[in-house]
Design an enzyme around this catalytic site. Sequence first.
Site, PDB file in Angstrom:
ATOM      1  CB  CYS A   2       0.644  -0.312   4.252  1.00 47.83           C
ATOM      2  SG  CYS A   2       0.336  -1.890   3.450  1.00 47.83           S
ATOM      3  NE  ARG A  51       2.408  -7.510   3.502  1.00 49.58           N
ATOM      4  CZ  ARG A  51       2.500  -8.812   3.328  1.00 49.58           C
ATOM      5  NH1 ARG A  51       2.838  -9.600   4.314  1.00 49.58           N
ATOM      6  NH2 ARG A  51       2.266  -9.346   2.162  1.00 49.58           N
ATOM      7  CG  LEU A  52      -4.894  -4.055   4.274  1.00 49.22           C
ATOM      8  CD1 LEU A  52      -5.598  -4.854   5.367  1.00 49.22           C
ATOM      9  CD2 LEU A  52      -5.765  -2.901   3.824  1.00 49.22           C
ATOM     10  CB  ALA A  53      -1.278  -9.026   3.611  1.00 49.28           C
ATOM     11  CD  GLU A  79      -4.228  -2.284  -6.238  1.00 49.50           C
ATOM     12  OE1 GLU A  79      -4.547  -3.160  -7.037  1.00 49.50           O
ATOM     13  OE2 GLU A  79      -5.039  -1.680  -5.515  1.00 49.50           O
ATOM     14  CG  ASP A 101       2.245  -3.859  -5.029  1.00 48.27           C
ATOM     15  OD1 ASP A 101       2.488  -4.370  -3.918  1.00 48.27           O
ATOM     16  OD2 ASP A 101       1.227  -3.160  -5.231  1.00 48.27           O
TER      17      ASP A 101
END
Length: 152
Positions: A2, A51-53, A79, A101
């Site tokens: 992200c 965002r990278l979901a 992460e 998270d």
Amino acid sequence: MCGIAGLFHFCDQKIENKKIFRIIKSIKSRGPDDDGFWISDDKQKLLVNTRLAIQDISKNGKQPMACSKNRYLIVFNGEIYNFKELRKKIHNDFDFKSNSDTEVILNLYIKYKHKILDLLEGMYAFVLYDNLEKKIFAARDEFGIKPLYYLF
């Protein structure tokens, strides 16, 4: 990965809308799935996320993320490997809205403040803002896998 960014003016200077969209555009390649921003009522504080979901691909994982009372806000890149275990530890204290998270970090901060760094396992960079006390808390993993740059 992200993209996260923030801008905090400590004087009476206001953040212009065109600056917000330039920041989003500059980090969009880091998070192609979504983007968002939060700007304070006085237009002097800004948090941005692209965002990278991964953990929670629903809109519930959208960032910047705020707690239920909007006191605390977070932007997060990375992460947390043990976030499910940490969530179980505090699940009775909070009403979770996502499976991310990010929300676990936010709620851990509300409960433990800066001591959360002793609990987190993973690669991360995040910025939390306390909208009541007007304080910024920024952190990255101890190895610097996820970079966090700041300038005064």
